[in-house]
Design a protein around this motif. Structure first.
Motif, PDB file in Angstrom:
ATOM      1  N   LEU A  76      -6.413 -61.486  78.054  1.00  0.00           N
ATOM      2  CA  LEU A  76      -5.405 -61.752  77.037  1.00  0.00           C
ATOM      3  C   LEU A  76      -4.574 -62.955  77.460  1.00  0.00           C
ATOM      4  CD1 LEU A  76      -4.340 -58.046  76.706  1.00  0.00           C
ATOM      5  CD2 LEU A  76      -5.556 -59.307  74.947  1.00  0.00           C
TER       6      LEU A  76
ATOM      7  N   GLN B 241      -4.529 -55.348  68.853  1.00  0.00           N
ATOM      8  CA  GLN B 241      -4.914 -55.932  67.562  1.00  0.00           C
ATOM      9  C   GLN B 241      -3.686 -56.348  66.764  1.00  0.00           C
ATOM     10  OE1 GLN B 241      -5.989 -53.201  64.529  1.00  0.00           O
ATOM     11  NE2 GLN B 241      -7.544 -54.536  63.631  1.00  0.00           N
TER      12      GLN B 241
ATOM     13  N   SER C  67      -0.708 -63.586  66.006  1.00  0.00           N
ATOM     14  CA  SER C  67      -0.915 -64.746  66.890  1.00  0.00           C
ATOM     15  C   SER C  67       0.018 -64.747  68.087  1.00  0.00           C
ATOM     16  CB  SER C  67      -0.755 -66.061  66.099  1.00  0.00           C
ATOM     17  OG  SER C  67      -1.655 -66.112  65.030  1.00  0.00           O
TER      18      SER C  67
ATOM     19  N   ALA D  42      -2.328 -59.549  68.271  1.00  0.00           N
ATOM     20  CA  ALA D  42      -3.228 -60.668  67.991  1.00  0.00           C
ATOM     21  C   ALA D  42      -3.168 -61.061  66.526  1.00  0.00           C
ATOM     22  CB  ALA D  42      -4.653 -60.296  68.380  1.00  0.00           C
TER      23      ALA D  42
ATOM     24  N   THR E 166      -3.715 -63.979  72.377  1.00  0.00           N
ATOM     25  CA  THR E 166      -5.109 -64.327  72.097  1.00  0.00           C
ATOM     26  C   THR E 166      -5.975 -63.472  72.997  1.00  0.00           C
ATOM     27  OG1 THR E 166      -4.477 -66.611  71.589  1.00  0.00           O
ATOM     28  CG2 THR E 166      -6.799 -66.191  72.019  1.00  0.00           C
ATOM     29  N   ALA E 167      -6.921 -62.772  72.401  1.00  0.00           N
ATOM     30  CA  ALA E 167      -7.783 -61.866  73.162  1.00  0.00           C
ATOM     31  C   ALA E 167      -9.189 -62.433  73.214  1.00  0.00           C
ATOM     32  CB  ALA E 167      -7.799 -60.487  72.508  1.00  0.00           C
TER      33      ALA E 167
ATOM     34  N   SER F 102      -3.780 -63.861  61.743  1.00  0.00           N
ATOM     35  CA  SER F 102      -5.144 -64.355  61.905  1.00  0.00           C
ATOM     36  C   SER F 102      -6.141 -63.577  61.063  1.00  0.00           C
ATOM     37  CB  SER F 102      -5.561 -64.254  63.381  1.00  0.00           C
ATOM     38  OG  SER F 102      -5.504 -62.910  63.827  1.00  0.00           O
TER      39      SER F 102
END
Length: 893
Positions: A535, A520, A526, A523, A529-530, A364
């Protein structure tokens, strides 16, 4: 149109002669030379006459002396820059059919000065349709031109516009439709030449976009691609938003593995491939494969082979600088790390003047390379779309099974495609596959392959997990913990240094920065998702992690320990209900994980079982407080079994859960079962604590309430008195004393001693309001007080109390909650006593509807409602029917 001068024929002839003469040796003599001169003149003359005839045929007829010149005719092709390929082709098609002046006008270009008759052909496509949402620069009948839309693909267009539609046509058919359409509207001369093979623009060097790009290695379209039209348009809008300063415009399609990013990129490339001269698909999963794909493109474009691959790629970029209509798709651009790392796509960034690049990636974080407008998140399918996909893909029209499979698989297109393939290849219906997911979800995800070229679904996430674990091992430990919880709403601050934690979790619990870096990292791929302190992990990713996790028991133990420490002890306190609601899905998830691992009857009770039993006891009690009676049953049953195994059947812990089970049965109006459970709980607790232990207080209070239901009022008073004796040490205003007074007052009301009940309840209601304020316990005491007041003739005061209580319950629980029905059931008789029969009937009818919807038409709580409605009914037959129904329910008890 370009004009050919009359001297062209002579020039051709002399050129032919010069070429011929150059091939004749001097020794040949004058004969051949003279023959060549004669042939050249004949050829040149013929060419000249032919050109002259064509020119004469296409010129308008000669004018009579004094006749005014016909007005100049202009055909302007107006287009969005992203549709330039189609615009060029349309302009060429018109030029081949008319002597009119044909010009191209990109949107935003200044209009030309009007000169005679003007027609405007607006090239309209899904691209221009997207652009029109925020672009006011398009031409709209300017210069007094008569507008005709030429629709080249699937687009809505202007409903009121005059339109020519060439979507999906071959070039010859599209030419014919355009020429005939313009001639019919008067935009072309009636004598315009009919379309033919030699008048197709592609024969004159102008590519027909409908035939696709001239250079391409696109994989075939995904036949299972569905419901991504809006997303495909978003990609188009992002790519045509304007060129980046360094040339190419890029879009990153990112999201969880298996969500359909590759299929979306392929759909885009096929749908809009005609807008590009070059479309090339690159496997960017590794630097080696990416380099191989670029060398393949270089070969397709005729770039000279060289020993040094870097020089070939550099030459490829120089070649692309000469064209602005190309698309490169970097599929699976996840190699190594973010842009800038060795082997990452940024090191192979195209250096063309202006083109388009599409990345597909689980990552992401594309900041610095792709601006926010170019980052498109691909999410799972909508439930209705996923259901339709399964039904159409299997031919099994079972909506319920398809809906359940779509829910379990979380709308992931990859998993749904595998499910449809499994049903087809194994010849099993959707309903059988649904049961298979319940029993063997992990095996299906890890073993089934639609064909030898396709990996099992779980491999998609295992590779990403491995990458994240290589870069930060503790991140993988976090995933192992989260795999034991519910997929949605995991508290970001769940880790607690006071709880023993396995692996790298202990370090993350002590170091907030390291914890955030691990989140991080996950995330970025992917995998999670935070958002807003919470989460989210896809349920199939959780399954893949559990399949790949050794010693899952220690991760379950950690999850249970963290939840047990965090879940509130005092679940009757409404101020803590928010925390209870947030943690409840995770409590139920660890209950399911424990059930999957087996009950371990042949092993000594573990710490996990003890902690889970305590946790489920509190969760079930919370659900009872919120009237989630159906949901509370399973947690309490599991808690009872775990506490029996961990502490023993004669333990105080087991007796506490048995009492809560009795309370649940009481709330469900299963009074006989409730009495058995409560009597058993009281006996066990008395045997372990002794008859004078204050711990027996809640057992006696609930026994009092239950005996009132059986009209055993004397026994109820004795139970209330025994509870009062146990509570003497608490002090007069203690909460337990107030609870005892409330139970005793309930018995007094049943006995008809409303004055004594009112005195007790006045004190109880005041104490609860002073200590708890606007609290459900306060409302319960006050509504009972209102009933006593109404029986004593103070209906006005009772009415005000009941209205206030109903409003609070509605705010806390919603208008259809059983607690609201309890207040309405008390309010109806008060309103009747005040003379408002209509309002009384309305309250009782609403209460009856709530009970029927929650508990069914034969619930005992309906008895007083039906009796009250019978008394208020003005029709004897209706009143008789209501009383008979109440009697039938009473007899069943």
């Amino acid at each position: 149109m370009h004009r050919v001068p009359a001297a062209a024929g002579l020039t051709v002839g002399l050129g032919t002669y010069a070429g011929f003469a150059a091939q004749v040796p001097p020794s040949a003599g004058a004969g051949p030379l003279a023959l060549g001169l004669f042939s050249s003149l004949v050829t040149g003359g013929g060419t000249y006459l032919g050109l002259l005839h064509e020119r004469t045929r296409r010129l308008p007829p000669a004018r009579e002396p004094g006749e005014p010149a016909p007005p100049r005719r202009t055909v302007a092709v107006s287009y969005h820059p992203a549709d330039s390929a189609y615009a060029e082709w349309v302009a060429a098609a018109v030029s081949l059919a008319t002597p009119a002046h044909v010009e191209m006008r990109p949107w935003g270009s200044p209009p030309a000065a009007p000169a005679g008759e003007t027609w405007e052909l607006v090239v309209h496509s899904s691209t221009s349709e997207i652009a029109q949402r925020g672009d006011e620069s398009r031409s709209d009948g300017r210069d007094g031109a008569r507008r005709i839309e030429v629709r080249v693909d699937s687009c809505a267009g202007d409903a009121e516009a005059d339109a020519i539609d060439i979507e999906g046509m071959a070039e010859s058919a599209a030419c014919a439709v355009i020429v005939r359409g313009l001639a019919a509207r008067g935009a072309l001369d009636a004598a315009a030449p009919a379309p033919g093979p030699d008048r197709r623009p592609s024969r004159h060097g102008v590519r027909f976009p409908g035939d696709g790009p001239r250079v391409s290695n696109l994989p075939p379209p995904d036949p299972g691609f569905v419901d991504r039209d809006e997303l495909t348009r978003r990609v188009r809008a992002a790519l045509t938003r304007g060129h980046a300063p360094d040339g190419a415009t890029a879009v990153a399609l990112w999201g969880l593995g298996g969500v359909g990013k590759t299929a979306l990129a392929a759909e885009y490339a096929h749908r809009y491939g005609g807008c590009y001269d070059i479309v090339w698909w690159l496997n960017a999963e590794s630097a080696v494969e990416l380099r191989h794909g670029l060398l393949g493109l270089a070969a397709a474009l005729g770039v000279r082979e060289q020993p040094d691959a870097d020089r070939v790629v550099a030459e490829l970029w120089r070649t692309l600088r000469g064209d602005d209509r190309w698309l490169l798709v970097y599929d699976n651009a996840d190699a190594d790390a973010a842009p800038g790392a060795g082997g990452s796509p940024v090191q192979h960034w195209p250096a063309g003047r202006a083109g388009h690049v599409v990345f597909t990636s689980a990552r992401s974080d594309w900041g610095g390379l792709i601006d926010p407008g170019g980052r498109v998140e691909v999410r799972p399918m909508a439930p209705a779309t996923a259901e339709r996909f399964l039904r159409e893909g299997t031919g099994d029209d079972d909506p319920e099974a398809a809906r359940e499979i779509a829910r379990v698989l979380g709308g992931l297109p990859l998993a749904l495609a595998h499910a449809a393939a499994y049903c087809r290849q194994a010849a099993v219906p959707l309903r059988t596959y649904r049961r298979l997911l319940d029993d063997s979800l992990g095996r299906v995800l890890s073993r089934f392959r639609p064909d030898d070229r396709v990996q099992p679904v779980s491999m998609t996430w295992n590779l990403l997990l491995a990458r994240a674990g290589e870069q930060l091992p503790a991140a993988l430990d976090l995933m192992r913990l989260w795999a034991m919880l519910a997929p949605v709403g995991i508290p970001r601050d769940l880790l607690d240094p006071a709880v023993p934690l396995p692996g790298g979790l202990a370090h993350l619990a002590d170091d907030l920065v390291e914890h955030d870096l691990a989140v991080q990292r996950l995330a970025r791929y992917s995998l999670v998702t935070a958002e807003a302190g919470r989460l989210h992990v896809h349920r199939l990713v959780q399954t893949a992690v559990r399949l790949d996790t050794e010693s899952a028991e220690e991760w379950l133990e950690a999850a249970v320990a963290l939840l047990e420490r965090r879940f509130p002890r005092d679940v009757a306190d409404s101020g803590r209900w928010g925390t209870c609601a947030e943690l409840l899905p995770h409590v139920l998830a660890v209950q399911a994980r424990h059930r999957e691992q087996g009950d371990g009857e042949d092993r000594p009770p573990s710490r996990t079982e003890r902690a889970l039993g305590d946790l489920l006891h509190r969760a079930g009690s919370y659900l009872i407080e919120r009237a989630g009676y159906a949901e509370a049953r399973e947690p309490l049953e599991t808690a009872l079994a775990l506490r029996e195994r961990a502490y023993g059947r004669g333990s105080p812990q087991w007796a506490e859960t048995k009492l809560r089970q009795g309370v649940l049965l009481y709330r469900l109006a299963d009074l006989a079962a409730a009495r058995t459970a409560m009597d058993t709980a009281l006996r066990v607790r008395a045997e372990t604590a002794g008859p004078d232990d204050p711990a027996l207080f809640p057992f006696l209070v609930w026994r009092c309430r239950l005996l009132i239901e059986f009209s055993e009022l004397g026994e109820a008073r004795r139970a209330a008195g025994a509870a009062a004796n146990l509570a003497r040490g608490y002090g007069d205003e203690h909460f337990e004393i107030m609870e005892q007074h409330r139970a005793e007052a309930t018995a007094l009301c049943a006995l008809g001693d409303h004055a004594a009940a009112e005195r007790l309840l006045r004190r109880v209601a005041r104490a609860f309001r002073e200590s708890l304020g606007e609290h459900p316990t306060t409302v319960a005491a006050e509504t009972l007080h209102a009933t006593a007041l109404a029986r004593l003739g103070e209906t006005g005061t009772a009415d005000a109390i009941l209205r206030r209580g109903r409003e609070l319950y509605e705010r806390l629980y919603g208008p259809g909650h059983p607690y609201v029905a309890e207040v309405l059931a008390r309010h109806g008789p008060v309103l009747a006593a005040m003379g408002d029969a209509d309002a009384a009937a309305g309250a009782l009818v609403r209460a009856r509807r709530i009970y029927e919807e929650r508990y069914g038409p034969e619930h005992p709580r309906l008895i007083p409602l039906l009796t009250g409605l019978a008394e208020l009914s003005g029709r004897p037959d209706e009143a008789t029917e209501l009383r008979e129904r109440a009697d039938r329910i009473r007899r069943r008890l």
